[in-house]
Motif scaffolding. Sequence first.
Motif, PDB file in Angstrom:
ATOM      1  N   GLY A   1      39.330  34.053  39.855  1.00 52.80           N
ATOM      2  CA  GLY A   1      40.586  34.569  40.404  1.00 52.80           C
ATOM      3  C   GLY A   1      41.798  34.038  39.651  1.00 52.80           C
ATOM      4  O   GLY A   1      42.751  34.773  39.399  1.00 52.80           O
ATOM      5  N   VAL A   2      41.775  32.748  39.283  1.00 52.02           N
ATOM      6  CA  VAL A   2      42.884  32.178  38.515  1.00 52.02           C
ATOM      7  C   VAL A   2      42.959  32.813  37.130  1.00 52.02           C
ATOM      8  O   VAL A   2      44.043  33.086  36.603  1.00 52.02           O
ATOM      9  CB  VAL A   2      42.747  30.644  38.407  1.00 52.02           C
ATOM     10  CG1 VAL A   2      43.887  30.065  37.563  1.00 52.02           C
ATOM     11  CG2 VAL A   2      42.756  30.004  39.786  1.00 52.02           C
ATOM     12  N   VAL A   3      41.797  33.083  36.523  1.00 56.47           N
ATOM     13  CA  VAL A   3      41.772  33.775  35.225  1.00 56.47           C
ATOM     14  C   VAL A   3      42.407  35.164  35.360  1.00 56.47           C
ATOM     15  O   VAL A   3      43.199  35.581  34.504  1.00 56.47           O
ATOM     16  CB  VAL A   3      40.328  33.885  34.694  1.00 56.47           C
ATOM     17  CG1 VAL A   3      40.263  34.803  33.471  1.00 56.47           C
ATOM     18  CG2 VAL A   3      39.783  32.504  34.342  1.00 56.47           C
ATOM     19  N   ILE A   4      42.081  35.877  36.433  1.00 51.81           N
ATOM     20  CA  ILE A   4      42.673  37.195  36.670  1.00 51.81           C
ATOM     21  C   ILE A   4      44.193  37.078  36.773  1.00 51.81           C
ATOM     22  O   ILE A   4      44.942  37.888  36.203  1.00 51.81           O
ATOM     23  CB  ILE A   4      42.095  37.828  37.954  1.00 51.81           C
ATOM     24  CG1 ILE A   4      40.622  38.193  37.748  1.00 51.81           C
ATOM     25  CG2 ILE A   4      42.892  39.072  38.360  1.00 51.81           C
ATOM     26  CD1 ILE A   4      39.908  38.600  39.025  1.00 51.81           C
ATOM     27  N   PHE A   5      44.674  36.057  37.484  1.00 51.57           N
ATOM     28  CA  PHE A   5      46.121  35.867  37.643  1.00 51.57           C
ATOM     29  C   PHE A   5      46.795  35.619  36.301  1.00 51.57           C
ATOM     30  O   PHE A   5      47.857  36.183  36.013  1.00 51.57           O
ATOM     31  CB  PHE A   5      46.386  34.709  38.594  1.00 51.57           C
ATOM     32  CG  PHE A   5      47.841  34.471  38.874  1.00 51.57           C
ATOM     33  CD1 PHE A   5      48.573  35.365  39.637  1.00 51.57           C
ATOM     34  CD2 PHE A   5      48.488  33.358  38.361  1.00 51.57           C
ATOM     35  CE1 PHE A   5      49.925  35.154  39.887  1.00 51.57           C
ATOM     36  CE2 PHE A   5      49.833  33.137  38.602  1.00 51.57           C
ATOM     37  CZ  PHE A   5      50.558  34.040  39.366  1.00 51.57           C
TER      38      PHE A   5
ATOM     39  N   TRP B   1      31.128  40.000  41.897  1.00 53.86           N
ATOM     40  CA  TRP B   1      29.737  39.591  41.741  1.00 53.86           C
ATOM     41  C   TRP B   1      29.558  38.144  42.220  1.00 53.86           C
ATOM     42  O   TRP B   1      28.620  37.825  42.970  1.00 53.86           O
ATOM     43  CB  TRP B   1      29.333  39.736  40.277  1.00 53.86           C
ATOM     44  CG  TRP B   1      27.886  39.514  39.983  1.00 53.86           C
ATOM     45  CD1 TRP B   1      26.875  39.279  40.880  1.00 53.86           C
ATOM     46  CD2 TRP B   1      27.270  39.517  38.690  1.00 53.86           C
ATOM     47  NE1 TRP B   1      25.680  39.120  40.233  1.00 53.86           N
ATOM     48  CE2 TRP B   1      25.891  39.267  38.884  1.00 53.86           C
ATOM     49  CE3 TRP B   1      27.746  39.692  37.390  1.00 53.86           C
ATOM     50  CZ2 TRP B   1      24.993  39.185  37.822  1.00 53.86           C
ATOM     51  CZ3 TRP B   1      26.855  39.626  36.335  1.00 53.86           C
ATOM     52  CH2 TRP B   1      25.501  39.375  36.549  1.00 53.86           C
ATOM     53  N   ALA B   2      30.478  37.273  41.797  1.00 54.12           N
ATOM     54  CA  ALA B   2      30.413  35.876  42.228  1.00 54.12           C
ATOM     55  C   ALA B   2      30.589  35.760  43.741  1.00 54.12           C
ATOM     56  O   ALA B   2      29.984  34.884  44.379  1.00 54.12           O
ATOM     57  CB  ALA B   2      31.483  35.052  41.509  1.00 54.12           C
ATOM     58  N   LEU B   3      31.404  36.644  44.340  1.00 53.81           N
ATOM     59  CA  LEU B   3      31.616  36.625  45.781  1.00 53.81           C
ATOM     60  C   LEU B   3      30.339  36.964  46.545  1.00 53.81           C
ATOM     61  O   LEU B   3      30.060  36.401  47.599  1.00 53.81           O
ATOM     62  CB  LEU B   3      32.723  37.621  46.148  1.00 53.81           C
ATOM     63  CG  LEU B   3      32.949  37.890  47.638  1.00 53.81           C
ATOM     64  CD1 LEU B   3      33.461  36.635  48.344  1.00 53.81           C
ATOM     65  CD2 LEU B   3      33.917  39.045  47.842  1.00 53.81           C
TER      66      LEU B   3
ATOM     67  N   VAL C   1      36.880  41.314  34.587  1.00 54.50           N
ATOM     68  CA  VAL C   1      36.842  40.015  35.271  1.00 54.50           C
ATOM     69  C   VAL C   1      36.793  40.222  36.785  1.00 54.50           C
ATOM     70  O   VAL C   1      36.166  39.435  37.503  1.00 54.50           O
ATOM     71  CB  VAL C   1      38.042  39.142  34.867  1.00 54.50           C
ATOM     72  CG1 VAL C   1      37.957  37.768  35.528  1.00 54.50           C
ATOM     73  CG2 VAL C   1      38.106  38.977  33.348  1.00 54.50           C
ATOM     74  N   VAL C   2      37.429  41.282  37.280  1.00 58.90           N
ATOM     75  CA  VAL C   2      37.354  41.598  38.716  1.00 58.90           C
ATOM     76  C   VAL C   2      35.909  41.874  39.126  1.00 58.90           C
ATOM     77  O   VAL C   2      35.452  41.440  40.196  1.00 58.90           O
ATOM     78  CB  VAL C   2      38.260  42.797  39.058  1.00 58.90           C
ATOM     79  CG1 VAL C   2      37.944  43.348  40.448  1.00 58.90           C
ATOM     80  CG2 VAL C   2      39.725  42.395  38.983  1.00 58.90           C
TER      81      VAL C   2
END
Length: 453
Positions: free
Chosen positions: A134-138, A216-218, A210-211
């Motif tokens: 999520g931080v990478v997405i931001f 997937w990680a979620l 990345v989303v």
Amino acid sequence: MSFAWAKQYEPKSAFTKWIDEKLPVPRLVYNAVGAGYPVPRNLNYMWNFGVLAGFCLMIQIITGVVLAMHYAANAQVAFGTVEHIMRNVNYGWMMRYAHANGASFFFIVVYLHIFRGLFYSSYKAPREMIWLLGVVIFLLMMATAFMGYVLPWGQMSFWGAQVITGLFSAIPLVGEPLQIWLLGGFAPDNAALNRFFSLHFLLPFVIAGVVILHIWALHIPGSSNPTGVEVKSESDTVPFHPYYTSKDGFGLGVFLIAFALFVFFLPNALGHPDNYIEANPLSTPAHIVPEWYFLPFYAILRAFTGDLALFGVTFVPAKLLGVIAMFASILVWFILPWLDKSPVRSGHYRPLFRRFFWFGLIPTMIVLTICGGAPAEEPYVILSQVATAYYFLHFLVILPIVSQIEVPKPLPFSITEAVVGGDKPGGTPGGDPQGVVKGLPGSASDGSLQPAE
């Protein structure tokens, strides 16, 4: 997340069976957002913002592709092509306003998504990878938004590019060559505009990739929930569809009303009027500011007004200190899972943490946003310095100490107990001998998850 009681996908027709054998996309969708994906039954509307962020990304990609068909990345005509889109292209004005305001709404829902994660400690094990992605997405969003802000080639576009790329010149030895390499020259011009346009078009698709990893990680540990208690039994969950698809649908409807209000009635409320003046390298605006969603980090950048010196020798100039602090203010989020040692996740059960969150961190971010948009003069400079100091203290000092010393409130035994009460350790909800919580959606005497009638 895999539960024994999750409903399995069963193709109904010969065609769907053939598709499932050759390319199991329906099974993938069913298991990701359908009845095959059990979700904690107590999620509130703060869990809507992930879906809304995905919807905003879709808006940005669709409108961006259409706008790219009519835009020319050339310093001589870029401003004119934007005006051409607004005046001559069929519904070009709507596409441009939807894209511009879509960026602001994207950041609004992502900021709410982040602060929900901070309050409910969604970064804790076993969900660290979800948070890190999520931080990478931001970070990718910030890079994409900055490059997009340059493309209209108005006054703020040009001078924003000049100021932001100028930050790299603060890096010792390689700073100025790096800035020239980024711009393709000594100042923003055709080379910079072409590079920014190319990357602005490409990065949203990188974000989409990345989303997918984020989702997937979620699905490996499953969604967190307001109690922070992990799923223990079938009664703790309901199928994602229809319960949360309908809840997300309501949230999406409210979002679209607000979004339409800005696109059709307040299209320029979130922008800067100087960007409707064509870029002029010989005329510097009185007050250069980035878009509103960069303002807290811009305030941190400007908070450093003095060099780090000892005995008259400058070790780190103020400009470099500001650049380091600005990037560190986001990079500190990467180590949050290891800074917060509290075994309790939800802020509802952490009274001391909750006070520092609502009366410390949130006001600090508001002050930084105001100071970032204000002139670099008193009292805004001192306010931004105090707020910057507290921001880093909150994450690096206060949060680790609070997580060690606070006494949390008692947690419910399970999610079901938090919703309806009466859960007993080692038994069935409410002591029900059949394991049935009567009247609850998703409960059935045969143990299957069926919608309540």
